[in-house]
Design a protein around this motif. Structure first.
Motif, PDB file in Angstrom:
ATOM      1  N   ASP A 171       0.946  -1.537   0.125  1.00 37.39           N
ATOM      2  CA  ASP A 171      -0.171  -0.052  -0.173  1.00 37.39           C
ATOM      3  C   ASP A 171       0.753   1.059   0.310  1.00 37.39           C
ATOM      4  OD1 ASP A 171      -2.390  -1.226   0.205  1.00 37.39           O
ATOM      5  OD2 ASP A 171      -2.595  -1.292   2.215  1.00 37.39           O
ATOM      6  N   ASP A 172       2.393   0.885  -0.027  1.00 38.45           N
ATOM      7  CA  ASP A 172       2.772   2.332  -0.320  1.00 38.45           C
ATOM      8  C   ASP A 172       2.639   3.033  -2.321  1.00 38.45           C
ATOM      9  OD1 ASP A 172       4.505   2.044   1.683  1.00 38.45           O
ATOM     10  OD2 ASP A 172       6.243   1.308   0.210  1.00 38.45           O
ATOM     11  N   ALA A 173       2.128   4.644  -1.659  1.00 38.47           N
ATOM     12  CA  ALA A 173       1.388   4.802  -3.272  1.00 38.47           C
ATOM     13  C   ALA A 173       3.102   6.046  -3.809  1.00 38.47           C
ATOM     14  CB  ALA A 173       0.950   5.582  -3.213  1.00 38.47           C
ATOM     15  N   PHE A 174       2.566   5.889  -4.743  1.00 38.84           N
ATOM     16  CA  PHE A 174       4.141   7.372  -4.615  1.00 38.84           C
ATOM     17  C   PHE A 174       3.666   7.831  -6.264  1.00 38.84           C
ATOM     18  CE2 PHE A 174       6.293   2.655  -4.010  1.00 38.84           C
ATOM     19  CZ  PHE A 174       6.959   3.536  -3.205  1.00 38.84           C
ATOM     20  N   LEU A 175       4.571   9.166  -6.318  1.00 34.97           N
ATOM     21  CA  LEU A 175       3.770   9.872  -8.105  1.00 34.97           C
ATOM     22  C   LEU A 175       5.216  10.404  -8.608  1.00 34.97           C
ATOM     23  CD1 LEU A 175       1.576  12.059  -9.000  1.00 34.97           C
ATOM     24  CD2 LEU A 175       2.544  13.465  -7.324  1.00 34.97           C
ATOM     25  N   LEU A 176       5.521  10.047  -9.724  1.00 33.76           N
ATOM     26  CA  LEU A 176       6.731  10.846 -10.162  1.00 33.76           C
ATOM     27  C   LEU A 176       5.548  12.131 -10.675  1.00 33.76           C
ATOM     28  CD1 LEU A 176       8.137   7.577 -11.735  1.00 33.76           C
ATOM     29  CD2 LEU A 176       9.225   8.201 -10.014  1.00 33.76           C
ATOM     30  N   CYS A 177       6.555  13.363 -11.317  1.00 35.55           N
ATOM     31  CA  CYS A 177       6.337  14.389 -11.251  1.00 35.55           C
ATOM     32  C   CYS A 177       7.388  15.009 -12.145  1.00 35.55           C
ATOM     33  CB  CYS A 177       5.130  15.038 -10.460  1.00 35.55           C
ATOM     34  SG  CYS A 177       5.860  15.579  -9.795  1.00 35.55           S
ATOM     35  N   THR A 178       6.696  15.942 -13.396  1.00 36.61           N
ATOM     36  CA  THR A 178       8.136  16.584 -13.633  1.00 36.61           C
ATOM     37  C   THR A 178       7.396  18.334 -13.294  1.00 36.61           C
ATOM     38  OG1 THR A 178       6.542  17.522 -15.399  1.00 36.61           O
ATOM     39  CG2 THR A 178       7.908  15.410 -16.360  1.00 36.61           C
ATOM     40  N   ASP A 179       9.047  19.022 -13.455  1.00 33.07           N
ATOM     41  CA  ASP A 179       8.699  20.512 -12.258  1.00 33.07           C
ATOM     42  C   ASP A 179       7.342  21.452 -12.955  1.00 33.07           C
ATOM     43  OD1 ASP A 179       9.539  21.296 -15.246  1.00 33.07           O
ATOM     44  OD2 ASP A 179      10.857  22.787 -13.883  1.00 33.07           O
ATOM     45  N   GLY A 180       6.388  20.750 -13.832  1.00 34.88           N
ATOM     46  CA  GLY A 180       5.343  21.457 -13.928  1.00 34.88           C
ATOM     47  C   GLY A 180       4.539  21.494 -13.080  1.00 34.88           C
ATOM     48  N   LEU A 181       4.420  20.176 -12.394  1.00 35.73           N
ATOM     49  CA  LEU A 181       3.184  20.171 -11.945  1.00 35.73           C
ATOM     50  C   LEU A 181       3.236  21.288 -10.291  1.00 35.73           C
ATOM     51  CD1 LEU A 181       0.871  18.203 -10.611  1.00 35.73           C
ATOM     52  CD2 LEU A 181       2.421  17.231  -9.135  1.00 35.73           C
ATOM     53  N   ASN A 182       4.874  20.535  -9.658  1.00 36.40           N
ATOM     54  CA  ASN A 182       5.671  21.904  -9.127  1.00 36.40           C
ATOM     55  C   ASN A 182       5.501  23.374  -9.395  1.00 36.40           C
ATOM     56  OD1 ASN A 182       7.681  19.044  -9.291  1.00 36.40           O
ATOM     57  ND2 ASN A 182       6.728  19.338  -6.888  1.00 36.40           N
ATOM     58  N   GLN A 229      -6.059  25.399 -13.159  1.00 33.93           N
ATOM     59  CA  GLN A 229      -6.468  26.959 -12.423  1.00 33.93           C
ATOM     60  C   GLN A 229      -6.015  27.398 -12.092  1.00 33.93           C
ATOM     61  OE1 GLN A 229      -8.513  24.339  -8.849  1.00 33.93           O
ATOM     62  NE2 GLN A 229     -10.482  23.771  -9.920  1.00 33.93           N
ATOM     63  N   ARG A 230      -4.626  26.888 -12.297  1.00 31.15           N
ATOM     64  CA  ARG A 230      -3.604  28.142 -11.432  1.00 31.15           C
ATOM     65  C   ARG A 230      -2.488  28.129 -13.178  1.00 31.15           C
ATOM     66  NH1 ARG A 230      -1.844  25.400  -6.351  1.00 31.15           N
ATOM     67  NH2 ARG A 230      -3.671  25.604  -5.328  1.00 31.15           N
ATOM     68  N   GLY A 231      -2.798  28.279 -14.160  1.00 27.44           N
ATOM     69  CA  GLY A 231      -2.198  29.231 -15.656  1.00 27.44           C
ATOM     70  C   GLY A 231      -1.427  28.118 -16.098  1.00 27.44           C
ATOM     71  N   ALA A 232      -1.603  27.162 -15.475  1.00 28.68           N
ATOM     72  CA  ALA A 232      -0.655  25.676 -16.858  1.00 28.68           C
ATOM     73  C   ALA A 232       1.174  26.137 -17.472  1.00 28.68           C
ATOM     74  CB  ALA A 232      -1.214  24.652 -17.262  1.00 28.68           C
ATOM     75  N   ARG A 233       1.835  26.824 -16.594  1.00 33.40           N
ATOM     76  CA  ARG A 233       2.629  27.642 -17.147  1.00 33.40           C
ATOM     77  C   ARG A 233       3.623  26.899 -18.252  1.00 33.40           C
ATOM     78  NH1 ARG A 233       4.988  30.422 -12.356  1.00 33.40           N
ATOM     79  NH2 ARG A 233       4.608  29.085 -11.342  1.00 33.40           N
ATOM     80  N   ASP A 234       3.947  25.240 -17.918  1.00 32.11           N
ATOM     81  CA  ASP A 234       4.697  24.420 -18.106  1.00 32.11           C
ATOM     82  C   ASP A 234       3.676  23.344 -18.762  1.00 32.11           C
ATOM     83  OD1 ASP A 234       6.846  23.232 -18.908  1.00 32.11           O
ATOM     84  OD2 ASP A 234       7.872  23.155 -17.445  1.00 32.11           O
ATOM     85  N   ASN A 235       4.735  22.606 -19.664  1.00 29.97           N
ATOM     86  CA  ASN A 235       3.904  20.859 -19.945  1.00 29.97           C
ATOM     87  C   ASN A 235       3.695  20.193 -18.756  1.00 29.97           C
ATOM     88  OD1 ASN A 235       6.502  20.960 -22.371  1.00 29.97           O
ATOM     89  ND2 ASN A 235       4.574  21.780 -22.555  1.00 29.97           N
ATOM     90  N   VAL A 236       3.396  19.107 -18.211  1.00 32.20           N
ATOM     91  CA  VAL A 236       3.281  18.406 -16.928  1.00 32.20           C
ATOM     92  C   VAL A 236       3.212  16.922 -17.055  1.00 32.20           C
ATOM     93  CG1 VAL A 236       0.263  18.698 -16.574  1.00 32.20           C
ATOM     94  CG2 VAL A 236       2.761  18.105 -14.588  1.00 32.20           C
ATOM     95  N   GLY A 237       3.774  16.151 -17.006  1.00 31.55           N
ATOM     96  CA  GLY A 237       4.089  14.692 -16.759  1.00 31.55           C
ATOM     97  C   GLY A 237       3.943  14.344 -15.235  1.00 31.55           C
ATOM     98  N   MET A 238       2.997  13.034 -15.198  1.00 34.82           N
ATOM     99  CA  MET A 238       2.311  12.902 -14.159  1.00 34.82           C
ATOM    100  C   MET A 238       2.798  10.988 -14.138  1.00 34.82           C
ATOM    101  SD  MET A 238       0.188  15.067 -11.818  1.00 34.82           S
ATOM    102  CE  MET A 238      -1.120  14.868 -13.050  1.00 34.82           C
ATOM    103  N   ILE A 239       2.838  10.249 -12.883  1.00 32.63           N
ATOM    104  CA  ILE A 239       2.639   8.347 -13.101  1.00 32.63           C
ATOM    105  C   ILE A 239       2.055   8.743 -11.777  1.00 32.63           C
ATOM    106  CG2 ILE A 239       3.351   6.577 -14.190  1.00 32.63           C
ATOM    107  CD1 ILE A 239       5.453   7.449 -15.256  1.00 32.63           C
ATOM    108  N   TRP A 240       1.422   7.863 -11.683  1.00 29.88           N
ATOM    109  CA  TRP A 240       1.114   6.824 -10.000  1.00 29.88           C
ATOM    110  C   TRP A 240       0.900   5.836  -9.572  1.00 29.88           C
ATOM    111  CZ3 TRP A 240      -3.059   3.967  -8.412  1.00 29.88           C
ATOM    112  CH2 TRP A 240      -3.098   3.976  -7.109  1.00 29.88           C
ATOM    113  N   LEU A 241       1.615   5.681  -8.648  1.00 25.51           N
ATOM    114  CA  LEU A 241       1.288   4.292  -8.527  1.00 25.51           C
ATOM    115  C   LEU A 241       1.720   3.469  -7.111  1.00 25.51           C
ATOM    116  CD1 LEU A 241       5.505   2.819  -9.516  1.00 25.51           C
ATOM    117  CD2 LEU A 241       4.760   4.783  -9.630  1.00 25.51           C
ATOM    118  N   THR A 242       1.056   2.731  -7.536  1.00 21.73           N
ATOM    119  CA  THR A 242       1.117   1.684  -5.561  1.00 21.73           C
ATOM    120  C   THR A 242       1.366  -0.101  -6.311  1.00 21.73           C
ATOM    121  OG1 THR A 242      -0.177   1.911  -3.860  1.00 21.73           O
ATOM    122  CG2 THR A 242      -1.478   1.318  -5.767  1.00 21.73           C
ATOM    123  N   ARG A 243       1.295  -0.214  -5.123  1.00 25.42           N
ATOM    124  CA  ARG A 243       1.490  -1.225  -4.567  1.00 25.42           C
ATOM    125  C   ARG A 243       0.466  -2.454  -3.868  1.00 25.42           C
ATOM    126  NH1 ARG A 243       6.465  -5.552  -2.653  1.00 25.42           N
ATOM    127  NH2 ARG A 243       5.762  -4.849  -0.435  1.00 25.42           N
TER     128      ARG A 243
END
Length: 237
Positions: free
Chosen positions: A178-189, A220-234
């Protein structure tokens, strides 16, 4: 059993999406790559990385799998350096962050400022440390080949294609069910805080819901950059 969801978007200010995602659950490998804004062919760089790692084959031996990942990214680094030289441009590069899971452990590797987070027992931990000028100031490290980005506050100190030697950092850690992970590019941050990421991951264990909520905040915040995200869990189920 692993479950993963992906999301990427060009955003509202850019005309081209330079973020690339790779999910290989059969090899237990997940990766996000972010082409370097302000330089040439960022999309080419990130797609080269995901295309190359598409061929990755996990080994029963953890050290062999890690070596294969390093070799693949080292090859990408060399190809990007050669292309930049041929095209007579300063840098063609991308950031990368990946997770490669074993039976009871996981390897996190990264170069640049794309991030990996882990939610465990209600606590959010950033597994990566940004390879950025700000982080170097905090760590008082030396820098041979600064890698610039479009915003001065986002000056990178390493990236795939950023220098003749591959700059890749790693960490190993034990997995829990039940660990959950998020990978993201800096567009999210750029648009969403760590506290908001934490709250979103706490509120739902459904990956689609998590990514949809984060994507809504990003837009909503303006999406100034591209974004990429992966969520995963076991899950143990």
């Amino acid at each position: 059993m692993w479950h993963s969801e992906t999301y990427t978007d060009t955003g509202q200010k850019r005309s081209l999406n330079e973020d690339s995602l790779l999910a290989l659950p059969e090899q237990r490998l997940w990766l996000v790559a972010d082409g370097m804004g302000g330089h040439s062919n960022g999309d080419y760089a990130s797609q080269l990385v995901t295309r190359t790692l598409q061929q990755f084959q996990a080994s029963p031996m953890a050290g062999v799998s890690k070596s294969r990942l390093i070799k693949a990214l080292d090859d990408c680094n060399a190809q990007l350096m050669a292309k930049a030289d041929r095209d007579q441009v300063d840098i063609i590069g991308c950031t990368v962050v990946l997770l490669q899971a074993r039976r009871d452990s996981i390897l996190c590797s990264w170069s640049g400022d794309s991030r990996a987070y882990r939610l465990r027992d209600g606590h959010l931990l950033q597994l990566t440390q940004d390879h950025s000028q700000q982080s170097l100031v905090e760590d008082r490290d030396c820098l041979r080949h600064p890698v610039s980005r479009i915003e001065p506050s986002q000056m990178l100190t390493s990236a795939i294609g950023g220098g003749p030697e591959l700059a890749l950092e790693h960490c190993w850690f034990r997995l829990r069910d039940d660990d959950a992970f998020l990978l993201c590019t800096d567009g999210l941050n750029k648009e969403v805080s760590d506290d908001e990421i934490h709250r979103t991951m706490l509120e739902s264990s459904n990956g689609t819901t998590v990514l949809q909520t984060l994507a809504q905040l990003y837009q909503q915040r303006g999406a100034r950059d591209n974004v990429g995200m992966i969520w995963l869990t076991r899950s143990s189920l």
